[in-house]
Write a protein that holds these residues in place. Sequence first.
Motif, short mmCIF file in Angstrom:
data_model
loop_
_atom_site.label_atom_id
_atom_site.label_comp_id
_atom_site.label_asym_id
_atom_site.label_seq_id
_atom_site.Cartn_x
_atom_site.Cartn_y
_atom_site.Cartn_z
N ASN A 176 76.30 41.29 12.34
CA ASN A 176 75.38 40.26 11.87
C ASN A 176 75.29 39.12 12.87
N SER A 177 75.45 39.44 14.13
CA SER A 177 75.40 38.41 15.15
C SER A 177 74.00 37.82 15.24
N HIS A 178 73.93 36.69 15.86
CA HIS A 178 72.64 36.02 16.02
C HIS A 178 71.67 36.89 16.82
N PHE A 179 72.18 37.61 17.81
CA PHE A 179 71.32 38.45 18.64
C PHE A 179 70.71 39.59 17.83
N VAL A 180 71.53 40.23 16.97
CA VAL A 180 71.02 41.32 16.14
C VAL A 180 69.94 40.81 15.19
N LYS A 181 70.18 39.65 14.59
CA LYS A 181 69.19 39.08 13.69
C LYS A 181 67.92 38.70 14.44
N GLU A 182 68.10 38.25 15.67
CA GLU A 182 66.93 37.89 16.46
C GLU A 182 66.07 39.10 16.75
N LEU A 183 66.68 40.23 17.15
CA LEU A 183 65.90 41.43 17.42
C LEU A 183 65.20 41.94 16.17
N LYS A 184 65.90 41.92 15.04
CA LYS A 184 65.27 42.36 13.80
C LYS A 184 64.07 41.50 13.44
N LEU A 185 64.23 40.21 13.64
CA LEU A 185 63.12 39.31 13.34
C LEU A 185 61.96 39.54 14.28
N ARG A 186 62.26 39.76 15.57
CA ARG A 186 61.19 40.01 16.54
C ARG A 186 60.44 41.30 16.20
N ILE A 187 61.18 42.33 15.76
CA ILE A 187 60.54 43.60 15.40
C ILE A 187 59.60 43.41 14.22
N LYS A 188 60.07 42.71 13.18
CA LYS A 188 59.23 42.47 12.00
C LYS A 188 58.00 41.66 12.37
N GLU A 189 58.20 40.64 13.18
CA GLU A 189 57.07 39.80 13.57
C GLU A 189 56.03 40.59 14.36
N LEU A 190 56.49 41.39 15.31
CA LEU A 190 55.56 42.12 16.16
C LEU A 190 54.84 43.22 15.37
N GLU A 191 55.56 43.92 14.50
CA GLU A 191 54.91 44.94 13.67
C GLU A 191 53.88 44.33 12.75
N ARG A 192 54.21 43.16 12.18
CA ARG A 192 53.27 42.47 11.30
C ARG A 192 52.06 41.97 12.08
N ALA A 193 52.28 41.49 13.29
CA ALA A 193 51.19 40.95 14.10
C ALA A 193 50.26 42.06 14.60
N MET A 194 50.83 43.23 14.93
CA MET A 194 50.01 44.34 15.41
C MET A 194 49.16 44.94 14.29
N GLY A 195 49.74 45.11 13.12
CA GLY A 195 49.01 45.73 12.02
C GLY A 195 48.62 47.15 12.36
N ASN A 196 47.34 47.46 12.18
CA ASN A 196 46.80 48.79 12.47
C ASN A 196 45.96 48.80 13.74
N ALA A 197 46.23 47.87 14.63
CA ALA A 197 45.44 47.77 15.87
C ALA A 197 45.61 49.02 16.72
N LYS A 198 44.50 49.54 17.23
CA LYS A 198 44.51 50.71 18.09
C LYS A 198 44.05 50.40 19.51
N LYS A 199 43.45 49.26 19.72
CA LYS A 199 43.02 48.86 21.05
C LYS A 199 43.24 47.36 21.20
N ASP A 200 43.20 46.91 22.43
CA ASP A 200 43.55 45.52 22.72
C ASP A 200 42.61 44.53 22.03
N SER A 201 41.36 44.90 21.86
CA SER A 201 40.41 43.97 21.23
C SER A 201 40.73 43.74 19.76
N ASP A 202 41.52 44.63 19.15
CA ASP A 202 41.91 44.45 17.75
C ASP A 202 43.07 43.48 17.58
N LEU A 203 43.72 43.12 18.66
CA LEU A 203 44.89 42.26 18.59
C LEU A 203 44.48 40.80 18.41
#
Length: 591
Positions: A176-203
């Motif tokens: 439960n180190s800060h680094f592990v929590k940071e990576l988990k948070l970054r993964i959730k944020e990036l997955e949420r931000a990408m959504g169902n985008a298939k091309k760069d214009s959808d981002l």
Amino acid sequence: MRSVRRYQRIVFLCLFSVCVIAPIIFVSHRLHNISPIGRKDFIEDISGVKHRAEALKLSSVQQEGGDGLKEPNVIVYVDEGFGSSDKIENATEDFIDAGDRPDVQNNGTGIRNSKEDQKIRQKVVASISHGKTNPIRAAVQQNQNSQSSIDKKVKEMKDQIVRAKAYLNFAPPNSNSHFVKELKLRIKELERAMGNAKKDSDLSRSSWQKSRAMEASLFKAGQVYSDCSAMATKLQAMTYSAEEQVQTQKNQATHLLHLVARTTPKGLHCLTMRLTAEYFSVFPEERKFDKQHRVHDQSLYHYAIFSNNVLACAVVVNSTVSSALDPEKIVFHIVTDSLNFPAISMWFLLNPPSKATIDIRRIEEFDWLSPGYELALEKQDSHDPRYTSALNRLRFYLPSVFPLLNKIVLFDHDVVVRRDLMKLWNVNMRGKVNGAVEICQEEGEGSFWRMDKFIDFSDPFVAERFDPNTCTWAFGMNLFDLQTWRRQNLTAIYSSYLQLNKRERVLKAGSLPIGWLTFYNQTVPLDKRWHILGLGYESGVPRAEIDRAAVIHFNGVMKPWLEIGISKYKGYWSRYLSFDNPYLQQCNIHE
């Protein structure tokens, strides 16, 4: 008095000048001494507040257990590392921006001190300037490349997620180190931000910012887990797992594809029911076809179709008649089962082909079929009713089905005739029974089919009588000399091979393998332009070959009357149906 006021005014102006000019001189001197990186931080101080707020969130994340971490179920992209200049600059910018603030912690190893920050900053800056290419020029070139590949950023973000999950697997269990929590948070944020985008214009703009933040976290992860061999091993395992999952999905897709091919579409079922009801609503004398005296006329051109699909039969008949130079000489023999006989009969009573003759019969009328015929077909090693159908195997009894005919052309119900076939009847059969197009090409090409692909030549009976290198041929459009067939007694030979396969299992399912054995050395190869195959499973059939072909064949599971049919070929089939027909409209059958 005036002199006093004048002195006061001069003193006031001097003090005002000092208050205005001195800070400007002081600040410009400080700006001159700031390094390029520090100047960038100074100028972007306002934007830095946002990064600082995001960094503060990392300290307030609730603890998450590390149990049950699974490898990602995603496609592993090629890891381009930190080779591109735009990635390095983004990572450096975010990393230095966070590193200069005391409220951002390190990756689980304690608070980073200023000396460590300075060393890391020097390494990153050195890695940027190490290449021969100017970073600005490289960034411009990278921008041009991204325009040529519209989904490059999307792939890069997916790659970031894969790498982040790989790093998480290196963390100790229940970490439960800060680094592990940071990576988990970054993964959730990036997955949420990408959504169902298939091309760069959808981002969205936020997804690009999250990608930069993720790259900075991955850069820090690379400092913590620097064992490249372990990372390569982990990624190889993830790749193997992903390939297995892809293969499983392919197998499932193939199974579902064959399941759809064996299922009657709702519209076709509706059409059959409506036509059947209409058939039994008319008087028996109205159910008879005209010109039945021509059914056995040897001077005419006789074509046969064995099918229970009313639409397929309609297309074969309409395309043949519309392509013929002399349609009055055409006789169509359609054989179906009792269940579909009323619907097919009613269709052609309502839509008679121009000048051609129609003859429709039930398979149940052929009482000469042996009682064990259906049982033998049911025991074939196949779950596909198309292969075990009595209509499919009836082609091997053609001389008995048409005892008064000497020559006939047999069509599969998934063909479309695009040229006049009169010259086909003048082909020299050279004393053989079957005229067909061979389906093997030069050895080494993709469609080279030899007999041993579907026949087990380890059986001594088969190995002694047949050559495994013999070129195979196709059913779908075949010219049969029924007189020679009767003299050679090929139907009895077919029955013996059917019994052999029942005992030894030397043939795969379907009528092709047993047909190759039955008509072995009894087949005349036709010009390939008579019959083109592959429109039901291959999307790359050349347009020029289709245009030259007399008959095109939708062999395969993707039939043109199904939703899974190859869309660019459906027009060749649908043009021979009138979708203004009220029955087609009532059953929602459209082009």
